[in-house]
Write a protein that holds these residues in place. Structure first.
Motif, PDB file in Angstrom:
ATOM      1  N   ILE A  19       0.845  -1.190   0.000  1.00  0.00           N
ATOM      2  CA  ILE A  19       0.000   0.000   0.000  1.00  0.00           C
ATOM      3  C   ILE A  19       0.878   1.237   0.000  1.00  0.00           C
ATOM      4  O   ILE A  19       1.746   1.390   0.871  1.00  0.00           O
ATOM      5  N   GLY A  27      -4.741   4.848   4.000  1.00  0.00           N
ATOM      6  CA  GLY A  27      -3.792   3.749   3.883  1.00  0.00           C
ATOM      7  C   GLY A  27      -3.643   2.969   5.168  1.00  0.00           C
ATOM      8  O   GLY A  27      -3.603   1.721   5.172  1.00  0.00           O
ATOM      9  N   ASN A  87      -2.447   4.188  -3.355  1.00  0.00           N
ATOM     10  CA  ASN A  87      -3.263   5.072  -2.531  1.00  0.00           C
ATOM     11  C   ASN A  87      -2.627   6.440  -2.319  1.00  0.00           C
ATOM     12  O   ASN A  87      -3.336   7.407  -2.033  1.00  0.00           O
TER      13      ASN A  87
END
Length: 284
Positions: A19, A27, A87
């Motif tokens: 991520i 996140g 993200n």
């Protein structure tokens, strides 16, 4: 495109997930949920907080060497890669009528080029695992709002990059775009401080709902092309794609009303908008 809890999903347990922007509001919560379900999660962030419930590698996605090293370290820690969640992203004030400056370049570099840079570094590992790429884009990728041109442009370009990636890697890697509206987080601070808050022009939605949508994108048994995060978002997405004159009209009327009501008074970057709309709350 409508989020459904009935969509078949692969188990999270054992999935190796990377991520970006992992120390931020979204996140961190996504990683926490996946870890609680048994996934192995590693994050990338320019400034890890140190208290995330998973390992976070310090990484500047705007720097070629840092991005390559960060991805290599993350994949080594994970032992491979099944899901990449792009993200990381920033917003900020950027009226379209003004020449692009450092703020515009910063948003494009992080939101678009940084995403591209990280994804490219992950391609071999994703192809090997027949994995999944999730792009956390924005409703503004399809329905632009005023005074934030750089953010909308970067997110629309991010979708175009995802489309190209899907065509090139689709035999082995699924690519899904998620379109949240606004979630209350520090990403909006600079816009609010510049007097260009979009309160009243964009509806906030729950962090949990956005995490649900990304979770579905990452783990659905079959890769979805596009996922919206709310019923309203699904309607806006459809109208923006198929009847853009309708959403344009709604945004224009809302902007005129807010300008006439003094929402942008004193905001230097909105001086042009205020001058053109002062005293005219309707569409011109």
């Amino acid at each position: 495109m409508k989020l459904s809890l009935l969509t078949p999903r692969r188990p999270a347990a054992g999935r190796r997930v990377l991520i970006t922007g992992a120390s931020g509001t979204l996140g961190r919560e996504l990683g926490r949920r996946l870890v609680s379900e048994g996934a192995v999660v590693v994050g990338l962030d320019i400034a890890p907080a140190g208290d995330e419930p998973f390992e976070v590698v310090a990484c500047d996605i705007t720097d070629d060497d840092s991005a390559a090293a960060g991805v290599a370290r993350a994949i080594d820690l994970l032992g491979g890669l099944d899901v990449l969640v792009n993200n990381a992203g920033i917003g900020g004030p950027a009226p379209a009528e003004l020449a692009p400056g450092d703020e515009v370049r910063r948003q494009l570099e992080i939101n678009l080029v940084g995403t591209w840079r990280i994804t490219a570094a992950c391609v071999d590992a994703l192809v090997a695992s027949r994995g999944r790429v999730v792009m956390v884009t924005s409703r503004m990728a399809v329905m632009q709002l005023p005074l934030a041109a750089a953010y909308g442009a970067s997110k629309r370009a991010m979708v175009a990059y995802a489309d190209a990636l899907r065509l090139e890697l689709g035999t082995h890697v699924g690519v899904t775009c998620v379109y949240p509206s606004a979630v209350r987080s520090p990403i909006h601070d600079s816009t609010r401080e510049a007097g260009l808050s979009l309160e009243g022009m964009s509806s906030y939605e729950s962090l949990e709902g956005v995490v649900d949508a990304i979770h579905l994108a990452a783990l659905s048994a079959r890769a979805r092309r596009d996922i919206t995060t709310t019923g309203r978002g699904a309607v806006e997405f459809f109208l923006s794609r198929h009847l853009p004159q309708v959403t344009d009209g709604i945004v224009r009327r809302t902007l005129a009303g807010r300008a006439a009501a003094g929402a942008f008074d004193g905001a230097e970057l909105a001086a042009g908008v205020v001058a053109r709309h002062r005293g005219t709350a309707g569409v011109r």
